[in-house]
Write a protein that holds these residues in place. Structure first.
Motif, PDB file in Angstrom:
ATOM      1  N   GLY A  80      -6.592 -42.967  -5.421  1.00 18.03           N
ATOM      2  CA  GLY A  80      -6.551 -43.505  -4.074  1.00 18.03           C
ATOM      3  C   GLY A  80      -5.194 -44.055  -3.714  1.00 18.03           C
ATOM      4  O   GLY A  80      -4.238 -44.014  -4.497  1.00 18.03           O
ATOM      5  N   ILE A  81      -5.107 -44.563  -2.495  1.00 18.39           N
ATOM      6  CA  ILE A  81      -3.874 -45.183  -1.990  1.00 18.39           C
ATOM      7  C   ILE A  81      -4.225 -46.595  -1.547  1.00 18.39           C
ATOM      8  O   ILE A  81      -5.097 -46.796  -0.693  1.00 18.39           O
ATOM      9  N   GLN A  82      -3.549 -47.568  -2.122  1.00 17.82           N
ATOM     10  CA  GLN A  82      -3.879 -48.973  -1.875  1.00 17.82           C
ATOM     11  C   GLN A  82      -2.743 -49.703  -1.175  1.00 17.82           C
ATOM     12  O   GLN A  82      -1.586 -49.569  -1.556  1.00 17.82           O
ATOM     13  N   LYS A  83      -3.121 -50.473  -0.160  1.00 17.65           N
ATOM     14  CA  LYS A  83      -2.227 -51.431   0.468  1.00 17.65           C
ATOM     15  C   LYS A  83      -2.675 -52.821   0.026  1.00 17.65           C
ATOM     16  O   LYS A  83      -3.864 -53.126   0.063  1.00 17.65           O
ATOM     17  N   SER A  84      -1.751 -53.644  -0.386  1.00 17.71           N
ATOM     18  CA  SER A  84      -2.148 -54.984  -0.822  1.00 17.71           C
ATOM     19  C   SER A  84      -1.072 -55.995  -0.464  1.00 17.71           C
ATOM     20  O   SER A  84       0.122 -55.690  -0.482  1.00 17.71           O
ATOM     21  N   SER A 111      -6.430 -56.478   0.484  1.00 16.83           N
ATOM     22  CA  SER A 111      -6.187 -55.123   0.009  1.00 16.83           C
ATOM     23  C   SER A 111      -7.002 -54.123   0.803  1.00 16.83           C
ATOM     24  O   SER A 111      -8.095 -54.424   1.295  1.00 16.83           O
ATOM     25  N   ASN A 112      -6.430 -52.943   0.935  1.00 23.14           N
ATOM     26  CA  ASN A 112      -7.103 -51.823   1.578  1.00 23.14           C
ATOM     27  C   ASN A 112      -6.951 -50.624   0.657  1.00 23.14           C
ATOM     28  O   ASN A 112      -5.831 -50.218   0.336  1.00 23.14           O
ATOM     29  N   LEU A 113      -8.064 -50.073   0.206  1.00 20.27           N
ATOM     30  CA  LEU A 113      -8.038 -48.938  -0.711  1.00 20.27           C
ATOM     31  C   LEU A 113      -8.718 -47.743  -0.061  1.00 20.27           C
ATOM     32  O   LEU A 113      -9.886 -47.798   0.312  1.00 20.27           O
ATOM     33  N   GLU A 114      -7.948 -46.666   0.055  1.00 23.42           N
ATOM     34  CA  GLU A 114      -8.464 -45.421   0.612  1.00 23.42           C
ATOM     35  C   GLU A 114      -8.634 -44.416  -0.527  1.00 23.42           C
ATOM     36  O   GLU A 114      -7.696 -44.154  -1.282  1.00 23.42           O
ATOM     37  N   THR A 115      -9.845 -43.868  -0.676  1.00 19.70           N
ATOM     38  CA  THR A 115     -10.115 -42.910  -1.743  1.00 19.70           C
ATOM     39  C   THR A 115     -10.761 -41.654  -1.169  1.00 19.70           C
ATOM     40  O   THR A 115     -11.397 -41.681  -0.117  1.00 19.70           O
ATOM     41  N   ALA A 116     -10.569 -40.570  -1.894  1.00 18.93           N
ATOM     42  CA  ALA A 116     -11.219 -39.304  -1.555  1.00 18.93           C
ATOM     43  C   ALA A 116     -11.305 -38.481  -2.826  1.00 18.93           C
ATOM     44  O   ALA A 116     -10.421 -38.544  -3.685  1.00 18.93           O
ATOM     45  N   SER A 117     -12.381 -37.724  -2.970  1.00 13.43           N
ATOM     46  CA  SER A 117     -12.550 -36.920  -4.173  1.00 13.43           C
ATOM     47  C   SER A 117     -13.294 -35.636  -3.856  1.00 13.43           C
ATOM     48  O   SER A 117     -14.076 -35.566  -2.902  1.00 13.43           O
ATOM     49  N   LYS A 118     -13.018 -34.636  -4.676  1.00 13.94           N
ATOM     50  CA  LYS A 118     -13.728 -33.361  -4.626  1.00 13.94           C
ATOM     51  C   LYS A 118     -14.206 -33.061  -6.035  1.00 13.94           C
ATOM     52  O   LYS A 118     -13.414 -33.090  -6.981  1.00 13.94           O
ATOM     53  N   VAL A 119     -15.501 -32.774  -6.190  1.00 13.35           N
ATOM     54  CA  VAL A 119     -16.088 -32.611  -7.523  1.00 13.35           C
ATOM     55  C   VAL A 119     -16.904 -31.330  -7.571  1.00 13.35           C
ATOM     56  O   VAL A 119     -17.667 -31.033  -6.641  1.00 13.35           O
ATOM     57  N   SER A 120     -16.736 -30.590  -8.651  1.00 12.02           N
ATOM     58  CA  SER A 120     -17.576 -29.440  -8.941  1.00 12.02           C
ATOM     59  C   SER A 120     -18.215 -29.671 -10.300  1.00 12.02           C
ATOM     60  O   SER A 120     -17.525 -29.759 -11.309  1.00 12.02           O
ATOM     61  N   LYS A 121     -19.543 -29.784 -10.334  1.00 15.24           N
ATOM     62  CA  LYS A 121     -20.269 -30.132 -11.552  1.00 15.24           C
ATOM     63  C   LYS A 121     -21.312 -29.072 -11.861  1.00 15.24           C
ATOM     64  O   LYS A 121     -22.133 -28.727 -11.011  1.00 15.24           O
ATOM     65  N   THR A 122     -21.264 -28.555 -13.088  1.00 12.49           N
ATOM     66  CA  THR A 122     -22.247 -27.586 -13.551  1.00 12.49           C
ATOM     67  C   THR A 122     -23.120 -28.238 -14.607  1.00 12.49           C
ATOM     68  O   THR A 122     -22.621 -28.679 -15.651  1.00 12.49           O
ATOM     69  N   THR A 123     -24.423 -28.318 -14.333  1.00 16.69           N
ATOM     70  CA  THR A 123     -25.391 -28.907 -15.262  1.00 16.69           C
ATOM     71  C   THR A 123     -26.126 -27.781 -15.977  1.00 16.69           C
ATOM     72  O   THR A 123     -26.667 -26.875 -15.338  1.00 16.69           O
ATOM     73  N   PHE A 124     -26.127 -27.861 -17.311  1.00 18.97           N
ATOM     74  CA  PHE A 124     -26.744 -26.804 -18.109  1.00 18.97           C
ATOM     75  C   PHE A 124     -28.239 -27.079 -18.292  1.00 18.97           C
ATOM     76  O   PHE A 124     -28.624 -28.158 -18.738  1.00 18.97           O
ATOM     77  N   LEU A 125     -29.058 -26.089 -17.957  1.00 19.46           N
ATOM     78  CA  LEU A 125     -30.496 -26.164 -18.165  1.00 19.46           C
ATOM     79  C   LEU A 125     -30.901 -25.095 -19.182  1.00 19.46           C
ATOM     80  O   LEU A 125     -30.161 -24.142 -19.420  1.00 19.46           O
ATOM     81  N   PRO A 126     -32.081 -25.217 -19.788  1.00 16.84           N
ATOM     82  CA  PRO A 126     -32.483 -24.228 -20.792  1.00 16.84           C
ATOM     83  C   PRO A 126     -32.509 -22.793 -20.267  1.00 16.84           C
ATOM     84  O   PRO A 126     -32.180 -21.861 -21.002  1.00 16.84           O
ATOM     85  N   ASN A 127     -32.920 -22.607 -19.007  1.00 20.69           N
ATOM     86  CA  ASN A 127     -33.068 -21.248 -18.483  1.00 20.69           C
ATOM     87  C   ASN A 127     -32.187 -20.950 -17.280  1.00 20.69           C
ATOM     88  O   ASN A 127     -32.236 -19.841 -16.742  1.00 20.69           O
ATOM     89  N   SER A 128     -31.410 -21.915 -16.834  1.00 22.69           N
ATOM     90  CA  SER A 128     -30.565 -21.699 -15.661  1.00 22.69           C
ATOM     91  C   SER A 128     -29.484 -22.768 -15.624  1.00 22.69           C
ATOM     92  O   SER A 128     -29.440 -23.660 -16.469  1.00 22.69           O
ATOM     93  N   ASN A 129     -28.609 -22.663 -14.637  1.00 26.00           N
ATOM     94  CA  ASN A 129     -27.569 -23.660 -14.412  1.00 26.00           C
ATOM     95  C   ASN A 129     -27.668 -24.191 -12.989  1.00 26.00           C
ATOM     96  O   ASN A 129     -28.045 -23.460 -12.065  1.00 26.00           O
ATOM     97  N   LEU A 130     -27.325 -25.460 -12.829  1.00 23.63           N
ATOM     98  CA  LEU A 130     -27.210 -26.054 -11.503  1.00 23.63           C
ATOM     99  C   LEU A 130     -25.742 -26.343 -11.228  1.00 23.63           C
ATOM    100  O   LEU A 130     -25.067 -26.959 -12.054  1.00 23.63           O
ATOM    101  N   GLU A 661     -11.105 -33.790  -8.566  1.00 22.29           N
ATOM    102  CA  GLU A 661      -9.782 -34.026  -7.987  1.00 22.29           C
ATOM    103  C   GLU A 661      -9.863 -35.232  -7.070  1.00 22.29           C
ATOM    104  O   GLU A 661     -10.761 -35.329  -6.228  1.00 22.29           O
ATOM    105  N   ASP A 662      -8.919 -36.177  -7.232  1.00 20.60           N
ATOM    106  CA  ASP A 662      -8.912 -37.410  -6.445  1.00 20.60           C
ATOM    107  C   ASP A 662      -7.656 -37.517  -5.605  1.00 20.60           C
ATOM    108  O   ASP A 662      -6.581 -36.998  -5.970  1.00 20.60           O
ATOM    109  N   LEU A 663      -7.793 -38.219  -4.488  1.00 23.38           N
ATOM    110  CA  LEU A 663      -6.651 -38.546  -3.647  1.00 23.38           C
ATOM    111  C   LEU A 663      -5.732 -39.503  -4.387  1.00 23.38           C
ATOM    112  O   LEU A 663      -6.174 -40.521  -4.920  1.00 23.38           O
ATOM    113  N   ILE A 664      -4.444 -39.173  -4.457  1.00 22.15           N
ATOM    114  CA  ILE A 664      -3.470 -40.055  -5.078  1.00 22.15           C
ATOM    115  C   ILE A 664      -2.194 -40.066  -4.242  1.00 22.15           C
ATOM    116  O   ILE A 664      -2.043 -39.297  -3.288  1.00 22.15           O
ATOM    117  N   LEU A 665      -1.273 -40.933  -4.629  1.00 17.08           N
ATOM    118  CA  LEU A 665      -0.013 -41.111  -3.913  1.00 17.08           C
ATOM    119  C   LEU A 665       0.870 -39.885  -4.077  1.00 17.08           C
ATOM    120  O   LEU A 665       0.993 -39.349  -5.187  1.00 17.08           O
TER     121      LEU A 665
END
Length: 685
Positions: A80-84, A111-130, A661-665
């Motif tokens: 994130g990006i922080q103002k303090s 303080s003011n903290l601005e954050t942003a993120s993008k996530v891709s998560k694969t969960t393993f199941l016995p017979n399939s994936n999420l 992936e996260d928002l950074i300076l």
């Protein structure tokens, strides 16, 4: 220089130690700070102020591009990006022969903290994936006041009393926007979007009292303390969300979850802790200590949820399913005994204690009343020895074991549906978890030859771990309860070597190192047991070359190779290699008054999801010039010259792989002028 400070400096320079920084900015980035101290005998008054929006944590950071100002990692550590903005004052003084005021101060921080993120998560199941893709954006605004004090009293030469009350008050507003999409074998299962606006206020009061006494007999001591923490937090949030579920690509309207709610919560925590310890020397090398600890904790939580009423236009429809309250009380009494043996070549110690715990929990969920009362008698121990093989080498061995009580929230069998995509339910049959940890450490150092090396080995075994027992329905919604599982274990091995060469004004240091970690995990996913074996091998090397007052070169290279294989999953294995190369370069000119600094970094990952960048370059450069006996430093810094800085990370666990992936300076240019007055006429004051 402000006139008032100049006048004071002329009149009594030895009483003042000011440091002021004045900064002009570009690219909408700024950083300014100042520090002023007044000394007279034992009296000290300090003023500090700082303001920045470049994620700086230091009030008065000496960032001149020299040996102590490396910032190659600054852009990658904070998300994130922080103002303090911080302003504070502290006072200390010796009030009398017996009483000393170590600290009395107050600090205000915005303080003011601005954050942003993008996530891709694969969960393993016995017979399939999420596969879940999600994005989050948030902005947090906080105003906080901290009051701290510490009073030291010495009624005689053998006794010391510390009284250190502190108080903090904060107000926070938060805005969060989140959305996610889940696919099962590339088929859309659910979509969720939410917007949350919340405000909170918290107060914490902690009056702590410590007393210690030494006796005329060497080694005989007595120590006692009373620590208290009283806190209250109030939160009010507006939640607007919609969660849609799909089958064969079509929305299942009956499962649609729409929420427009006002959530109001209140948490109160009262914690008290009393500790006493008496040490008695049996001989010159043998010491026995007896201790008694008493901890009392009381936590009261209340959450009231009201849905929006279209008719009245108010949040007036009480939501029974999501509203709840709880009252948890825990009292723990722990007697302890410790034995220490200190010989010329051998140091040994062993400590054993028994925790007598009384847990009472009362709650109301979905209109139903739950009661829980448990009593536990659980032993813990830790032991170790250190053997000096020679003057330059030592061998240390440690072993400890302890029990962990399941949380009351995991034990109560109520159903929590506050998350539209995950439903939780407790299990009253959970057992206490037990863990045993063993480690070995060997180090050798040869001062005349400037050589040192070390080896460490660690092993951990867990019994009756509390783990999630979950399953997913056809729409990708997860249902979670808890169960115990035994046999999870981990091993870690590490080592390093260091050799330094010196000739004339030159110094060369070489430091290769390596770590290896193995983790065996058992758990449950989608109602079935799985096993996972994870391996991580991380070799690396750091080199440092220093030619006095001329140049400093610090290259380093690190590799992190991770590999996991699985049983009862749709995939058998997954691997990733993460590599990092860094180079720090500092050049000195004009009798070290002119300093040119460059920090370069390259990161690459071999296996990452589509849409995430595999590699990037990160480069900072600065040039600083010191003048007027180095009391002033003018500097120009370019942060992230190539504008490629990013925070991308792959996490491989026993049941999922996550790319984030996260928002950074990113890139900015800044000119700064630093003024120090802790030197005057070439002499330190």
């Amino acid at each position: 220089m402000p006139r008032s400070i100049l006048q004071l400096t002329k009149r009594k320079i030895k009483d003042f130690f000011p440091e002021l920084r004045q900064v002009t900015v570009s690219d909408k980035r700024y950083d300014g700070s100042g520090f002023l101290s007044y000394f007279r005998d034992k009296r000290k008054i300090s003023l500090l102020a700082s303001s920045n929006n470049i994620n700086s944590q230091d009030v008065a950071n000496d960032d001149t591009g020299g040996k102590n100002s490396r910032n190659s990692q600054a852009g990658n550590t904070m998300k994130g990006i922080q103002k303090s903005t911080t302003i504070g004052i502290n006072y200390s003084d010796k009030l009398s022969k017996e009483v000393e005021l170590d600290a009395l101060g107050i600090t205000r921080t915005n303080s003011n903290l601005e954050t942003a993120s993008k996530v891709s998560k694969t969960t393993f199941l016995p017979n399939s994936n999420l596969k879940t893709d999600s994005e989050n954006q948030a902005e947090n605004e906080t105003e906080q006041y901290n009051f701290n004090s510490s009073l030291k009293i010495k009624p005689d030469t053998l006794s010391t009393i510390y009284f250190s009350p502190s108080f903090s008050h904060s107000k926070t507003t938060n805005f969060r926007n989140a959305k996610s999409t889940t696919f099962g074998n590339d088929e859309l299962l659910n979509k969720s979007e939410s917007v949350t606006n919340s405000t909170s206020e918290s107060n914490t009061f902690s009056p702590n009292l410590h007393y210690s006494r030494k006796f005329k007999k060497k080694g005989r001591t007595f120590y006692t303390s009373l620590n208290t923490s009283i806190s209250e937090n109030k939160n009010s949030s507006l939640v607007n969300s919609q969660t849609l579920f799909f089958e064969d690509g079509n929305e299942v309207v009956a499962k649609r979850d729409l929420r427009n709610q006002l959530n109001q919560s209140k948490k109160q925590n009262n914690n008290y802790s009393f500790n006493a310890k008496y040490s008695e020397p049996i001989s010159d090398s043998l010491n026995v200590s007896f201790g008694l600890n008493y901890d009392s904790k009381n936590s009261i939580n209340e959450r009231i949820v009201n849905d929006f009423d279209q008719i009245t236009g108010q949040y007036s429809q009480y939501n029974l399913a999501l509203s709840n309250s709880s009252d948890e009380k825990t009292n723990q009494l722990t007697p302890q005994i410790t034995i220490e043996l200190n010989k010329q070549k051998l140091n040994m110690w062993a400590s054993a204690n028994v925790d007598f715990t009384d847990l009472k929990y009362s709650s109301i969920f979905n209109g139903e009343h739950y009661e829980l009362q448990r009593n536990f008698t659980l032993p813990d121990y830790n032991a170790g020895l250190q053997y000096r093989i020679s003057q330059n080498s030592r061998l240390s061995i440690y072993n400890s074991a302890s029990f962990t009580i399941p949380s009351a929230a995991n034990l109560i069998p109520y159903t929590d549906e506050s998350n539209p995509l995950v439903t939780y339910q407790g299990n009253p049959d959970l057992k206490n978890a037990w863990s045993n940890r063993t480690s070995l450490y060997f180090n050798n150092f040869n001062v005349p030859k400037n050589i040192s090396y070390h080896i460490n080995i660690g092993f951990t075994y867990n019994n009756n771990d509390t783990t999630n027992f979950s399953y997913y329905d056809d729409s990708g919604k997860q249902f979670v309860t808890y169960t115990n599982i035994s046999g999870n274990k981990s091993v870690n091995i590490g080592g390093g070597f260091s050799k330094t060469f010196k000739w004339g004004d030159n110094r060369l240091a070489i430091n290769p190192k390596s770590t290896f970690n193995y983790r065996y995990n058992r758990g449950f996913i989608n109602g079935q047991e799985f096993t996972g074996n994870s391996y991580t091998f991380a070799p690396g090397i750091n080199v440092s070359y220093d030619k006095k007052d001329k140049i400093i070169i610090k290259p380093s290279y690190n590799v992190n190779y991770s590999f996991s294989n699985y049983k009862n999953y749709t995939i058998e294995s997954i691997k990733n290699t993460f590599q990092t190369f860094r180079l720090e370069l500092t050049n000195y000119f004009l009798k070290t008054n002119l300093v040119l600094g460059n920090d370069f970094e390259y990161n690459t990952s071999s296996n990452i999801a589509a849409g995430f960048k595999r590699d990037f370059y990160f480069w900072n450069t600065s040039i600083g010039y010191s003048f007027y006996n180095k009391q002033f430093t003018a500097k120009v810094k370019v942060y992230d010259v190539l504008n490629q800085n990013q925070s991308v990370k792959r996490t491989i666990s026993a049941s999922y792989v996550e790319d984030r992936e996260d928002l950074i300076l990113k890139r900015y240019v800044m000119f700064s002028l630093t003024m120090k007055l802790n030197k005057f006429a070439g002499k330190k004051m």
